[in-house]
Design an enzyme around this catalytic site. Structure first.
Site, short mmCIF file in Angstrom:
data_model
loop_
_atom_site.label_atom_id
_atom_site.label_comp_id
_atom_site.label_asym_id
_atom_site.label_seq_id
_atom_site.Cartn_x
_atom_site.Cartn_y
_atom_site.Cartn_z
N LYS A 1 0.19 -7.05 -4.14
CA LYS A 1 1.65 -6.43 -4.60
C LYS A 1 2.52 -7.75 -3.73
CE LYS A 1 0.62 -1.68 -4.83
NZ LYS A 1 0.66 -0.61 -4.26
N LYS B 1 -3.03 9.59 -9.06
CA LYS B 1 -2.65 9.93 -7.65
C LYS B 1 -3.23 10.91 -6.92
CE LYS B 1 0.35 6.19 -7.18
NZ LYS B 1 -0.03 5.06 -6.16
N ASP C 1 -6.07 6.40 -6.78
CA ASP C 1 -5.27 6.12 -5.62
C ASP C 1 -4.82 7.15 -4.80
OD1 ASP C 1 -3.71 4.74 -3.83
OD2 ASP C 1 -2.11 4.15 -5.41
N GLU D 1 -8.50 3.26 -4.83
CA GLU D 1 -7.67 2.72 -4.11
C GLU D 1 -7.50 3.39 -2.79
OE1 GLU D 1 -3.89 0.82 -5.00
OE2 GLU D 1 -4.70 1.40 -7.32
N ASP E 1 -5.42 -1.45 -0.52
CA ASP E 1 -4.04 -1.55 -0.91
C ASP E 1 -3.21 -1.68 0.24
OD1 ASP E 1 -1.60 -1.62 -1.92
OD2 ASP E 1 -1.68 0.39 -3.11
#
Length: 351
Positions: free
Chosen positions: A266, A161, A189, A217, A242
Site C-alpha cells: 500500500k 473483513k 482480511d 491477510e 499487510d
C-alpha cells in the site's frame, strides 16, 4: 524545470455507507492533497489519507511533513533530477509514510506530464486490472447479503473483513459461501484480529469445510512475525502480510525468512510508488507474489496505485475498490464491474 511551489488542501469525503473492519468503522475519509507547481505551469498532484490505527499518521502530521521537510527538499529544485528528489523525500524525515506517498505521487505526476506520457507507460507496462470488492465486518446475515449484492454488481472476487469477533468468523464465511456461487473467490482480511493458534484453528476449519479461500491477510498482530510464520507454516491457504509490511527492509526480512506467502503493498504504508516498486521487485526475487491494496483513500491516490500495479509484473492481486465506497466518483480511472480502465492522459491521468 524548477519546482516553484508545493501547496496542500485538506477536505473530507463522505462514504456511501459505513466501512467496518476489526480495527475501526469509518463514515468519511480525510484527503490531504498536494500540488507541485512547476515553473512552466504544470501541476503534479498527489494525495494522502490519514489512518491512525495503521500508519499512525494524522491529517495534522501529514500536512506538517508536507509543508515542512518535504517542501524544503523539493521547492527550488529541478524536477528532472527526478530520482535524486524521490530519494530526498524518503530521507528528509523519519516515518510520515503517508505524506511521503503524496509527494512521491505528485513528483511522478509532474514528471510524466513533462514527458507527455501516462504513468503506467513511464513505469513500463499496462496489464489488465480486476479488483475485488470488500465486504465489511457485520453479522453473518448482513455480510451474506452484502456479498450477494457485490456478485450481482459484477465482482468475481470478494475481500471479506473478519477478526472483530473471531467466534463468529466461521459463521460469517459459511453464510457468505452459501450466498454466492462456488466460482466466486473469497479473500479474508483479519486485520490482526486473531491470535496465532486461534488463526490456525479457524483456518483449518475453513479448509475442512472447503470454503474456497484464495488467501488470508494479516491474521495476527503486525509485530508478531513469529506468530505470522506459525500460521503460514501450519495451514494450506496462502498467508499475506499487510500491516507487518511498511518498508523495503520489512519486505526483505518477510520473504527471506519465509514468514508469509504473499505481500500486500500500500502506498500509504511504504511511502509511494518508488518504494512500492522496490518491494515488489524484492518479493519477485524470492518468488513471492504481491497484491496492490489501499486504505480508504481518494480516487487520485488509488489511481496512482493502479498505474503502479498495471506496470509491475509481480503485482498479480488487486484490491482497489476504495473509490467505489465514496460519494465522490473517481476521475483517474473507470470501473466496469470489477474491471479497471486507466486514462491515457499524461501523469496519473485525471479524466
Amino acid at each position: 524545470m524548477i519546482i516553484k511551489d508545493l501547496q496542500i488542501a485538506h477536505r473530507g469525503i463522505p462514504l456511501e455507507r459505513p466501512f467496518k473492519t476489526a480495527l475501526r468503522t469509518a463514515t468519511e475519509i480525510e484527503s490531504i492533497e498536494v500540488a507541485l507547481i512547476l515553473e512552466n505551469g504544470i501541476i503534479g498532484k498527489g494525495a494522502a489519507a490519514p489512518t491512525w490505527v495503521i500508519t499512525g499518521d494524522s491529517a495534522e502530521s501529514i500536512q506538517a511533513a508536507l509543508l515542512g521537510p518535504i517542501k524544503q527538499v523539493l521547492v527550488g529544485k529541478d524536477v528532472y533530477r527526478f530520482r535524486t528528489l524521490l530519494a530526498a523525500i524518503e530521507s528528509c524525515c523519519v516515518g510520515n509514510t503517508s505524506a511521503k506517498a503524496a509527494a512521491d505521487m505528485a513528483m511522478h505526476d509532474a514528471y510524466c506530464k513533462l514527458l507527455g506520457v501516462p504513468l503506467y507507460r513511464y513505469l513500463g507496462d499496462k496489464k489488465p486490472l480486476e479488483t475485488c470488492m470488500t465486504v465489511g465486518v457485520d453479522s453473518p446475515e448482513k455480510m451474506a447479503s452484502d456479498a450477494k449484492q457485490a456478485v450481482t454488481d459484477g465482482f468475481r472476487r470478494l475481500k471479506i473483513k473478519v477478526g472483530s469477533q473471531p467466534g463468529l468468523d466461521i459463521d460469517r464465511i459459511e453464510a457468505i459461501r452459501k450466498a454466492v456461487p462456488d466460482d466466486v473467490m473469497l479473500r479474508l482480511d483479519a486485520n490482526q484480529g486473531w491470535k496465532p493458534k486461534q488463526a490456525v484453528q479457524l483456518i483449518s476449519q475453513m479448509e475442512k469445510r472447503e470454503f474456497g479461500i484464495e488467501l488470508i491477510e494479516q491474521p495476527v498482530a503486525a509485530h508478531d512475525w513469529e506468530g505470522l510464520k506459525l500460521v503460514t507454516d501450519h495451514v494450506g491457504v496462502p498467508i499475506m502480510a499487510d500491516e507487518s509490511l511498511f518498508s523495503t527492509r520489512d519486505a526483505l526480512q518477510l520473504v527471506a525468512g519465509h514468514y508469509v506467502d504473499l505481500l500486500n503493498i500500500k502506498l500509504m504504508k511504504c511511502g509511494g510508488i518508488a518504494n512500492a516498486w522496490k518491494i515488489a521487485s524484492i518479493a519477485e526475487t524470492y518468488g513471492i507474489s504481491c497484491m496492490i491494496g489501499s486504505m480508504m483513500e481518494p480516487g487520485l491516490s488509488v489511481g496512482a496505485a493502479a498505474h503502479f500495479a498495471a506496470a509491475h509484473p509481480n503485482v498479480i492481486y488487486f484490491d482497489l475498490d476504495a473509490p467505489l465506497w465514496l460519494t465522490e466518483k473517481p476521475d483517474t480511472m473507470q470501473y466496469n464491474r470489477g474491471e479497471i480502465s486507466l486514462s491515457d492522459k499524461p501523469g496519473i491521468g485525471r479524466l
